[in-house]
Design an enzyme around this catalytic site. Structure first.
Site, PDB file in Angstrom:
ATOM      1  CB  SER A 266       5.754   0.907  -3.909  1.00 45.06           C
ATOM      2  OG  SER A 266       6.980   0.485  -3.437  1.00 45.06           O
TER       3      SER A 266
ATOM      4  CG  ASP B  51      11.039  -1.399  -9.769  1.00 41.72           C
ATOM      5  OD1 ASP B  51      11.965  -1.062  -8.997  1.00 41.72           O
ATOM      6  OD2 ASP B  51       9.848  -1.462  -9.423  1.00 41.72           O
TER       7      ASP B  51
ATOM      8  CG  HIS C 180       9.962   1.481  -7.376  1.00 38.87           C
ATOM      9  ND1 HIS C 180       9.527   0.171  -7.350  1.00 38.87           N
ATOM     10  CD2 HIS C 180       9.496   2.040  -6.226  1.00 38.87           C
ATOM     11  CE1 HIS C 180       8.837  -0.051  -6.238  1.00 38.87           C
ATOM     12  NE2 HIS C 180       8.797   1.065  -5.547  1.00 38.87           N
TER      13      HIS C 180
HETATM   14  C1  MLT Z   1       8.079  -2.867   0.389  1.00 43.50           C
HETATM   15  O1  MLT Z   1       8.833  -2.770   1.338  1.00 43.50           O
HETATM   16  O2  MLT Z   1       6.848  -2.994   0.495  1.00 43.50           O
HETATM   17  C2  MLT Z   1       8.716  -2.841  -0.958  1.00 43.50           C
HETATM   18  O3  MLT Z   1      10.083  -3.024  -0.834  1.00 43.50           O
HETATM   19  C3  MLT Z   1       8.415  -1.609  -1.682  1.00 43.50           C
HETATM   20  C4  MLT Z   1       8.882  -0.397  -0.947  1.00 43.50           C
HETATM   21  O4  MLT Z   1       8.163   0.067  -0.114  1.00 43.50           O
HETATM   22  O5  MLT Z   1       9.973   0.106  -1.233  1.00 43.50           O
END
Ligand code: MLT
Length: 225
Positions: A107, A175, A206
């Protein structure tokens, strides 16, 4: 703004000339999060796990965002330069080979790994991107303008994109944070930039699943063992 150090855990493998798995957590995680997952990749490589230097209401991240999925691209570029400089310094201090680093990011961690691929195409030997998003809106311009002075500060890749670095991506079809078409477009940008992308869409959300782990372990063994 000056570069800051990052908190980290480093576990040497004890094997000469070993590769290093660089672990990059998701929002709200820390440097301990991905170590159990890294153990599933076997032994014989060093582990370097970092904690992001940005805090969002107390939750560690690797760069600032302006909203859900809307990145502060200037901060992302700065934090990418900061992280790469820190890792290069640490390689000398801890004695690992900075030319043999494979990123494993989830992520937010996958997003700074992606930014590293785009800004430092020669830095990583490979990357595992779980649930990634395209780090810069205009990643194609970044590529086209490589080496030119047209991009805003800090957004110029340091070397040409030509090494066919293997990249593993896994996305969740359910997701809610990710648009599947945007993820496909991101995979295409990386492929067109010369990265050897293996892109999987799983019946998942996710959160990571055992299928993500198994597919990436298989990819790792195929490419690096
Ligand atoms: C981010 O901010 O890098 C993406 O939205 C993934 C997350 O951290 O939720």
């Amino acid at each position: 703004m000056e570069f800051q150090r990052l908190k980290y855990i480093y576990e040497p493998s004890g094997v000469a000339a070993a590769k290093t798995l660089l672990l990059l957590h998701g929002t709200g995680g820390d440097e301990t999060d991905l170590i159990p997952l890294a153990r599933q990749f076997g032994k014989g490589f060093n582990i370097l796990s970092l904690r992001g230097n940005v805090s969002e209401g107390g939750m560690p991240r690797f760069f600032k965002r302006l909203g859900m999925g809307v990145f502060d691209e200037r901060d992302l570029a700065f934090r990418t330069h900061e992280m790469v400089a820190f890792i290069r310094e640490l390689a000398t201090k801890e004695g690992f080979d900075a030319g043999k680093i494979i990123a494993l990011g989830y992520s937010n961690g996958a997003n700074i790994a992606g930014s590293t691929l785009l800004l430092y195409p020669d830095f990583l030997a490979g990357a595992i991107l779980y649930r990634p998003m395209q780090p810069f809106k205009d990643a194609e311009a970044l590529q086209k303008n490589h080496g030119s002075a047209n991009m805003s500060d800090g957004l110029i890749a340091d070397t040409p994109y030509n090494r066919h670095v293997p990249v593993f991506m896994s996305n969740g079809a359910a997701d809610p944070t990710i648009n599947p078409a945007a993820t496909k477009a991101y995979a295409a940008i990386l492929t067109n930039a010369g990265f050897a992308v293996e892109d999987h869409t799983l019946q998942a959300g996710h959160n990571l699943t055992q299928q993500d782990v198994q597919l990436s372990v298989d990819w790792f063994k195929r490419n690096f063992e």
